[in-house]
Design an enzyme around this catalytic site. Sequence first.
Site, PDB file in Angstrom:
ATOM      1  N   GLU A  49       0.854  -1.182   0.000  1.00 33.28           N
ATOM      2  CA  GLU A  49       0.000   0.000   0.000  1.00 33.28           C
ATOM      3  C   GLU A  49       0.894   1.238   0.000  1.00 33.28           C
ATOM      4  O   GLU A  49       1.750   1.386   0.875  1.00 33.28           O
ATOM      5  CB  GLU A  49      -0.892  -0.017   1.247  1.00 33.28           C
ATOM      6  CG  GLU A  49      -1.867   1.132   1.342  1.00 33.28           C
ATOM      7  CD  GLU A  49      -2.689   1.078   2.634  1.00 33.28           C
ATOM      8  OE1 GLU A  49      -3.286   2.111   2.984  1.00 33.28           O
ATOM      9  OE2 GLU A  49      -2.702   0.022   3.303  1.00 33.28           O
ATOM     10  N   ASP A  60      -5.575   9.993   9.267  1.00 37.44           N
ATOM     11  CA  ASP A  60      -4.291   9.492   9.736  1.00 37.44           C
ATOM     12  C   ASP A  60      -3.855  10.138  11.042  1.00 37.44           C
ATOM     13  O   ASP A  60      -4.120  11.312  11.294  1.00 37.44           O
ATOM     14  CB  ASP A  60      -3.222   9.737   8.667  1.00 37.44           C
ATOM     15  CG  ASP A  60      -3.483   8.927   7.411  1.00 37.44           C
ATOM     16  OD1 ASP A  60      -3.557   7.694   7.536  1.00 37.44           O
ATOM     17  OD2 ASP A  60      -3.635   9.523   6.323  1.00 37.44           O
TER      18      ASP A  60
END
Length: 271
Positions: A49, A60
């Site tokens: 990824e 995040d």
Amino acid sequence: MSRIKARFDALKAEGRGALIPYLQAFDPDLETSLALLKGMPAAGADLIEIGVPFSDPSADGPTIQAAARRGLQAGATLAGVLDMVRAFREQDNETPIILMGYLNPIDSYGPARFCADAAVAGVDGLIIVDLPKEESDLLATDAQKNGLDIIQLVAPNTPDSRLPYLLETASGFIYYVSITGITGTRTASRDELAAALPRLRAVSALPVAIGFGIRTPEQAAQAASVGDAAVVASALISTLATTLDDGKATPATVPTVLKQLADISEAVRAS
């Protein structure tokens, strides 16, 4: 057959789960991140990824936010990330590559053009964390036309009643966000994971990758055995950050991160 399906089918035949490491493109610079990308399959990555640096990475935690800032400061662009994938494909045409990012850069690039260019570069799937299913038609047709899987995110608080709608057009695999909140914080317990997976299995036959909060080899092995894959992100980024000197890569950066990845892979394969 897509690379993603081929890889999960092969791993199922082997009787083991997958390890999906994450790296932030251009962190701390293009040369270093490309070296990490090229080294990950030999270190045990089954799929990879790649994070596309974005100025407002709302899903995040602080570790990946800092990595995104470093990537942007190093000159990361969406076109530059596709060039990275293209360079990786010169030596590896089998390891699936999934881009993880946010909608704004894709919308600015042009969704149709992006999907076409991503496919040519060698991208296999997309995780767009701020693209709700209700607006997925922005990418769905062009992604399908170009053979790109759109990976659907499912969270612990996703209602059972919504799962069929979310997963009816999903492809590649399901990304199970194992905690509520941002990346790199707490870790879900084995009991929590074991309770969550049956409701996904009841709706879809796609493999389930478990991410958010997986930091140790033991946690990765647990996730890959309860689900079909473990995604390890913040732990690798944290290690990378410890090797930097005033934000710059050092000779220790690439080998240290790849050694950590190999240790995690060993645990996943042993499980």
